[in-house]
Design an enzyme around this catalytic site. Structure first.
Site, short mmCIF file in Angstrom:
data_model
loop_
_atom_site.label_atom_id
_atom_site.label_comp_id
_atom_site.label_asym_id
_atom_site.label_seq_id
_atom_site.Cartn_x
_atom_site.Cartn_y
_atom_site.Cartn_z
N GLY A 78 88.71 65.27 -66.31
CA GLY A 78 87.82 65.51 -65.18
C GLY A 78 86.35 65.53 -65.50
N THR A 79 85.98 65.04 -66.70
CA THR A 79 84.57 65.08 -67.08
C THR A 79 83.69 64.30 -66.11
OG1 THR A 79 85.17 65.30 -69.41
CG2 THR A 79 82.93 64.59 -68.93
N GLY A 80 84.09 63.09 -65.76
CA GLY A 80 83.28 62.27 -64.87
C GLY A 80 83.15 62.88 -63.48
N CYS A 81 84.25 63.37 -62.94
CA CYS A 81 84.22 64.02 -61.62
C CYS A 81 83.28 65.22 -61.65
CB CYS A 81 85.62 64.49 -61.22
SG CYS A 81 86.89 63.23 -61.20
N LYS B 80 77.29 56.27 -68.17
CA LYS B 80 77.72 57.38 -69.04
C LYS B 80 78.33 56.82 -70.33
CE LYS B 80 80.26 58.62 -65.67
NZ LYS B 80 81.20 59.26 -64.73
N THR C 295 89.05 66.95 -72.11
CA THR C 295 87.94 66.35 -71.36
C THR C 295 88.40 65.82 -70.00
OG1 THR C 295 88.36 64.23 -72.48
CG2 THR C 295 86.68 65.69 -73.45
#
Length: 263
Positions: free
Chosen positions: A208-211, A175, A206
């Site tokens: 918690g974007t990855g989760c 990512k 942003t």
């Protein structure tokens, strides 16, 4: 009525609801998937700071996974923050018997810079859990930690994705949210690269974007969507969720988990 697909998250708890298993469960629900959760660690955090992290015992995490899988088997699962080597080994042992896709989000550092994985556990993660990943979803810093060299360009993302596939991951999504310029992700699947660009959105919200991104992919896999269209749809959705964030909190606020899953 046909049974609703289920998805399992094996992750840490964020009491503010923006990241971790709370974000995962919201995302599963938004995509029409029944959500289950095995808790790995508990944090004390909000949009401004993380002030404490407590890890659960590995045997308790393993028992949670077994309880869920034996009763309401998911059609897909994902991992989030795992905390230390012992927890990684416990999850990897469980994953060895999974008959469904596993998305491994190698969470190492939270949005506020708090460590969510011991530095000494990175090698264990790569050796023990990565080989069970249907999809591995590192950000730039996590990819760099896993391969042992800097990842800061699209070319370096391609090299990292191939190296992590060589380490055992069936597919790799690196990512590029922290790249300069457009937010380009690189998917390595079936020996080929696919770039997924999105415009840079100027917002501090942003958290918690990855989760959330990996949870969206997991939900779509649970629904039977093939990997490439699942990643593409999740990328479009996470962009909308950032664009329409609710502006909550006094720091890095959460995304809009109510964003429509399709335009």
């Amino acid at each position: 009525m046909a049974a609703r697909p289920a998805a399992l998250t094996i992750a840490g708890s964020d009491p503010s609801g923006g990241a971790g298993l709370q974000a995962d469960l919201k995302t599963f629900h938004q995509f029409g998937v029944y959500g289950e959760a095995a808790v790995t660690l508990v944090t004390v955090q909000n949009t401004a700071a993380v002030t404490a992290v407590e890890l659960l015992r590995p045997e308790l995490v393993a028992a949670q996974i077994q309880a869920v899988v034996s009763d309401i088997p998911p059609q897909a699962a994902k991992t989030g923050a795992l905390g230390n080597a012992a927890l990684i080994v416990a999850v990897a042992h469980a994953a060895a018997s999974f008959l469904f896709p596993l998305v491994v989000d190698p969470v190492m550092i939270g949005k506020h810079g708090a460590p969510l994985l011991d530095a000494s556990a990175v090698r264990v993660l790569k050796q023990s859990l990565v080989p069970f990943a249907t999809l591995l979803t590192p950000n730039l810093a996590e990819a760099a930690a896993l391969i042992g060299r800097q990842v800061s360009t699209v070319d370096a993302m391609r090299e990292a994705a191939r190296a992590l596939a060589d380490a055992g991951a069936k597919n790799v999504l690196v990512k590029g949210g922290h790249l300069a310029g457009a937010a380009v992700d690189v998917l390595f699947t079936d020996g080929r690269f696919l770039e997924l660009p999105a415009p840079r959105i100027a917002t501090p919200h942003t958290h918690g974007t990855g989760c959330t991104y990996s949870a969206a992919i997991t939900a779509l896999l649970a629904r039977g969507v093939p990997l490439v269209p699942a990643v593409e749809q999740a990328k479009r959705w996470i962009t909308r969720a950032i664009e329409t964030n609710p502006g909550l909190g006094h720091g890095a606020g959460p995304l809009n988990h109510f964003a429509p899953t399709e335009p």
